[in-house]
Design a protein around this motif. Structure first.
Motif, PDB file in Angstrom:
ATOM      1  N   VAL A  82      52.002   4.902 -83.709  1.00  0.00           N
ATOM      2  CA  VAL A  82      52.650   5.186 -84.763  1.00  0.00           C
ATOM      3  C   VAL A  82      53.383   4.105 -85.591  1.00  0.00           C
ATOM      4  N   ILE A  83      53.872   3.186 -84.648  1.00  0.00           N
ATOM      5  CA  ILE A  83      54.330   1.754 -85.001  1.00  0.00           C
ATOM      6  C   ILE A  83      53.960   0.938 -83.775  1.00  0.00           C
ATOM      7  N   GLU A  84      53.421  -0.276 -84.208  1.00  0.00           N
ATOM      8  CA  GLU A  84      53.030  -0.989 -83.179  1.00  0.00           C
ATOM      9  C   GLU A  84      53.499  -2.613 -83.727  1.00  0.00           C
ATOM     10  N   ASN A  85      54.377  -2.971 -82.643  1.00  0.00           N
ATOM     11  CA  ASN A  85      54.921  -4.450 -82.912  1.00  0.00           C
ATOM     12  C   ASN A  85      55.810  -4.575 -84.184  1.00  0.00           C
ATOM     13  N   GLY A  86      56.221  -3.263 -84.448  1.00  0.00           N
ATOM     14  CA  GLY A  86      57.299  -3.028 -85.733  1.00  0.00           C
ATOM     15  C   GLY A  86      56.341  -2.906 -86.977  1.00  0.00           C
ATOM     16  N   VAL A  87      54.830  -2.769 -87.167  1.00  0.00           N
ATOM     17  CA  VAL A  87      54.132  -2.391 -88.090  1.00  0.00           C
ATOM     18  C   VAL A  87      53.847  -0.876 -88.052  1.00  0.00           C
ATOM     19  N   VAL A  88      53.902  -0.411 -89.095  1.00  0.00           N
ATOM     20  CA  VAL A  88      53.464   0.996 -89.542  1.00  0.00           C
ATOM     21  C   VAL A  88      52.205   1.203 -89.386  1.00  0.00           C
ATOM     22  N   LYS A  89      51.425   1.974 -88.512  1.00  0.00           N
ATOM     23  CA  LYS A  89      50.206   2.041 -88.340  1.00  0.00           C
ATOM     24  C   LYS A  89      49.249   3.529 -88.870  1.00  0.00           C
ATOM     25  N   THR A  90      50.097   4.579 -89.116  1.00  0.00           N
ATOM     26  CA  THR A  90      49.767   5.492 -89.418  1.00  0.00           C
ATOM     27  C   THR A  90      50.769   6.536 -90.292  1.00  0.00           C
ATOM     28  N   TYR A  91      50.151   7.400 -91.312  1.00  0.00           N
ATOM     29  CA  TYR A  91      50.731   8.523 -91.740  1.00  0.00           C
ATOM     30  C   TYR A  91      50.405   9.808 -91.019  1.00  0.00           C
ATOM     31  N   PHE A  92      51.011  10.786 -91.192  1.00  0.00           N
ATOM     32  CA  PHE A  92      50.376  12.055 -90.740  1.00  0.00           C
ATOM     33  C   PHE A  92      50.295  13.007 -91.993  1.00  0.00           C
ATOM     34  N   LEU A  93      48.904  13.018 -92.057  1.00  0.00           N
ATOM     35  CA  LEU A  93      48.169  13.807 -93.311  1.00  0.00           C
ATOM     36  C   LEU A  93      47.216  14.825 -92.967  1.00  0.00           C
ATOM     37  N   ASN A  94      47.553  15.926 -93.324  1.00  0.00           N
ATOM     38  CA  ASN A  94      46.494  16.998 -93.058  1.00  0.00           C
ATOM     39  C   ASN A  94      45.656  17.106 -94.086  1.00  0.00           C
ATOM     40  N   THR A  95      44.722  17.822 -93.892  1.00  0.00           N
ATOM     41  CA  THR A  95      43.590  17.865 -95.026  1.00  0.00           C
ATOM     42  C   THR A  95      43.983  18.054 -96.432  1.00  0.00           C
ATOM     43  N   TYR A  96      45.181  19.026 -96.746  1.00  0.00           N
ATOM     44  CA  TYR A  96      45.448  19.135 -98.061  1.00  0.00           C
ATOM     45  C   TYR A  96      46.161  18.175 -98.783  1.00  0.00           C
ATOM     46  N   ILE A  97      47.121  17.642 -97.811  1.00  0.00           N
ATOM     47  CA  ILE A  97      48.114  16.313 -98.475  1.00  0.00           C
ATOM     48  C   ILE A  97      47.082  15.169 -98.668  1.00  0.00           C
ATOM     49  N   SER A  98      46.221  14.959 -97.722  1.00  0.00           N
ATOM     50  CA  SER A  98      45.352  13.754 -97.642  1.00  0.00           C
ATOM     51  C   SER A  98      44.336  13.821 -99.025  1.00  0.00           C
ATOM     52  N   ARG A  99      44.133  15.043 -99.398  1.00  0.00           N
ATOM     53  CA  ARG A  99      43.171  15.200-100.527  1.00  0.00           C
ATOM     54  C   ARG A  99      44.071  14.756-101.861  1.00  0.00           C
ATOM     55  N   LYS A 100      45.360  15.426-101.829  1.00  0.00           N
ATOM     56  CA  LYS A 100      46.183  15.361-102.965  1.00  0.00           C
ATOM     57  C   LYS A 100      46.717  13.763-103.367  1.00  0.00           C
ATOM     58  N   MET A 101      46.575  12.797-101.918  1.00  0.00           N
ATOM     59  CA  MET A 101      47.171  11.715-102.023  1.00  0.00           C
ATOM     60  C   MET A 101      46.020  10.688-102.235  1.00  0.00           C
ATOM     61  N   GLU A 102      44.660  11.260-102.052  1.00  0.00           N
ATOM     62  CA  GLU A 102      43.527  10.356-102.042  1.00  0.00           C
ATOM     63  C   GLU A 102      43.525   9.501-101.055  1.00  0.00           C
ATOM     64  N   MET A 103      43.901   9.861 -99.599  1.00  0.00           N
ATOM     65  CA  MET A 103      43.856   9.108 -98.535  1.00  0.00           C
ATOM     66  C   MET A 103      43.088   9.613 -97.389  1.00  0.00           C
ATOM     67  N   GLU A 104      42.651   8.990 -96.391  1.00  0.00           N
ATOM     68  CA  GLU A 104      42.199   9.363 -95.369  1.00  0.00           C
ATOM     69  C   GLU A 104      43.017  10.348 -94.461  1.00  0.00           C
ATOM     70  N   PRO A 105      42.399  11.620 -94.242  1.00  0.00           N
ATOM     71  CA  PRO A 105      43.340  12.593 -93.270  1.00  0.00           C
ATOM     72  C   PRO A 105      43.446  11.870 -91.791  1.00  0.00           C
ATOM     73  N   THR A 106      44.638  12.579 -91.237  1.00  0.00           N
ATOM     74  CA  THR A 106      44.901  11.901 -89.825  1.00  0.00           C
ATOM     75  C   THR A 106      45.034  13.305 -89.166  1.00  0.00           C
ATOM     76  N   ILE A 107      46.413  13.465 -88.467  1.00  0.00           N
ATOM     77  CA  ILE A 107      46.583  14.690 -87.827  1.00  0.00           C
ATOM     78  C   ILE A 107      48.003  15.222 -88.676  1.00  0.00           C
ATOM     79  N   GLU A 108      48.223  16.265 -88.522  1.00  0.00           N
ATOM     80  CA  GLU A 108      49.354  16.880 -89.491  1.00  0.00           C
ATOM     81  C   GLU A 108      50.938  16.437 -88.880  1.00  0.00           C
ATOM     82  N   ASP A 109      50.804  15.751 -87.733  1.00  0.00           N
ATOM     83  CA  ASP A 109      52.200  15.724 -87.116  1.00  0.00           C
ATOM     84  C   ASP A 109      51.862  15.017 -85.810  1.00  0.00           C
ATOM     85  N   ALA A 110      53.143  14.201 -85.446  1.00  0.00           N
ATOM     86  CA  ALA A 110      53.095  13.421 -84.158  1.00  0.00           C
ATOM     87  C   ALA A 110      53.229  14.542 -83.144  1.00  0.00           C
TER      88      ALA A 110
END
Length: 471
Positions: free
Chosen positions: A340-368
């Motif tokens: 999620v954070i690696e050596n201080g760098v933000v590595k992921t957002y948590f984007l389900n299918t719906y939100i990822s399409r609204k944000m025009e980003m690749e989906p991940t999973i909905e939550d940690a």
């Protein structure tokens, strides 16, 4: 006796509902069938005070039809009733506004390995053989005191109400009188099956065994202090029954005679029991809904080093036997271990299918799913952290307060202990810590290796320098 797990008949009914919804005009369907069974024994002052037995079943229906979407649920699980429920749900969906961003996840993202529900080893069949008497004895096994009427109880749980327990060599406070002790033992079974019209069938089954106690003590001046302790495990053999009430008593005892300290900047040491208080807002800020609504202090943070280089936070959702692990999220999307954070760098957002399409980003999973803060700073235990930082305030609990998800600013009431030369000096209460989460995390000095496995987030004792405390 009720069946704790989903039966073949219940699973067949869920499959029928999926096909029936398609036949009635749904373009796509997701169904989640859940079943849970809870048994609980409550004790008060060494005697059984209450018992509870509850079985719950529900079916959640998510319908995609003509560009519209609706989510519905029912606990009436008979064929005719569910068919009527589906028809009414489809009528309702037809009256909603179209939403082109709604869809099922891409089939290649779905879990393929959650077939039996027991792949992660989180189901303990011991729950099926426990008797009411066994649950009663486990609830009482931790009691620090009990009534003289319970003289037939095993030696491990015997005592006399009102007599002070023995002093260990490590006790640094004199013993007050225990005036109330309340506890609960519970075991539960949770079984779920997620189906969709793309062919998904993903099952998750787990058990949980829990023990918890709260103790109230009275000092020589009649002042009362209360605290708690608890433990939980997916397997009965791993549950720490004995010692729970004693720990609650000791935590209440050690709160006596709190003293004020001047406002100022101190090193903050967060006990692992409550350290998730500063992790959860970070995870929430990386969540799709917060990001899409511009209500996150981590908007635009992906790929940036906003945290100290020593900080690494992982999501480890597939560790066998660990509380909270899952092979898929609520959409049926397969989880995976990732930073999620690696050596201080933000590595992921948590984007389900719906939100990822609204944000025009690749989906991940909905939550940690199962968060783990990795050790940093060379300390394994809380005692080692205290020895390293020498002076500061150890926070063992929070009393109210709030945070602003858009700015990351926070203000929390705390209780805990003043630390001097690596040792607890005296309790403190009615103080506030204030600041900003990004600033706080960039003052991280130590992350130990003592996270409690029973917690949903594996967060160890943490130490931060230069934190504002106010009386």
């Amino acid at each position: 006796m009720e069946k704790a797990l989903l039966t073949p008949q219940e699973i067949a009914l869920a499959r029928h509902c999926l096909e029936y919804a398609r036949s009635q005009g749904a373009d796509a369907v997701r169904i989640t069938l859940t079943k849970s069974l809870l048994n609980l024994v409550g004790v008060l002052n060494g005697e059984v005070d209450k018992t509870s037995h509850a079985l719950d079943r529900s079916l959640q229906l998510q319908l995609f039809a003509k560009g519209r979407f609706g989510s519905f649920s029912s606990n009436r699980l008979d064929k005719e009733g569910l068919e009527a429920f589906i028809r009414e749900a489809l009528d309702t969906v037809g009256m909603l506004e179209a939403d082109s961003f709604r869809s099922l996840p891409a089939p290649e993202r779905l879990a393929k390995d959650a077939v039996t529900g027991q792949e992660l080893g989180l189901y303990d069949p011991a729950c099926e053989t426990l008797t009411a008497e066994a649950r009663r004895e486990m609830a009482l096994a931790s009691c620090y005191y009990h009534s003289e009427k319970s003289s037939s109880r095993s030696e491990a749980t015997q005592g006399v109400w009102g007599i002070r327990p023995p002093v260990s060599e490590t006790n640094v406070f004199s013993l007050p009188r225990l005036i109330a002790e309340e506890g609960e033992y519970s075991d539960s079974v949770f079984d779920s099956l997620t189906l969709d019209s793309q062919g998904l069938e993903a099952r998750h089954t787990e058990t949980s065994f829990e023990i918890g106690y709260e103790s109230t003590v009275e000092d020589a001046d009649g002042r009362h202090y209360s605290s708690y302790w608890w433990d939980a495990a997916p397997r009965l053999e791993d549950l720490q029954l004995k010692g729970c009430a004693q720990k609650a008593y000791e935590r209440a005892r050690d709160q006596r005679n709190p003293q004020s300290v001047p406002s100022g900047k101190y090193t903050l040491i967060l006990d692992s029991e409550c350290a998730s208080k500063v992790v959860t807002p970070v995870l929430s800020a990386l969540g799709g809904y917060s990001l899409q609504q511009k209500n996150s202090f981590l908007t635009g943070s992906l790929g940036k080093q906003l945290f100290p280089q020593g900080l690494t936070i992982l999501d480890v959702p597939r560790t066998k036997g660990d509380t909270g692990c899952r092979l898929f999220d609520s959409e049926g999307v397969a989880t995976r271990e990732m930073p999620v954070i690696e050596n201080g760098v933000v590595k992921t957002y948590f984007l389900n299918t719906y939100i990822s399409r609204k944000m025009e980003m690749e989906p991940t999973i909905e939550d940690a799913t199962r968060v783990k803060v990795m050790p940093f700073g060379g300390c394994r235990t809380q005692e080692e952290v205290l020895q390293k930082v020498k002076d500061g305030i150890l926070v063992t609990g929070f009393n109210g307060g709030n945070s602003n998800p858009a700015t990351g600013n926070f203000s929390y009431g705390i209780e805990g202990f003043v630390i001097k030369d690596g040792k607890r000096l005296h309790p403190v209460r009615e103080m506030l810590i204030t600041g900003n989460f990004l600033t706080l995390w960039n003052h991280l000095e130590v992350a130990a290796d003592d996270a409690r496995p029973c917690l949903s987030k594996l967060v160890p004792t943490l130490a931060f320098s230069d934190v504002d405390f106010s009386a």
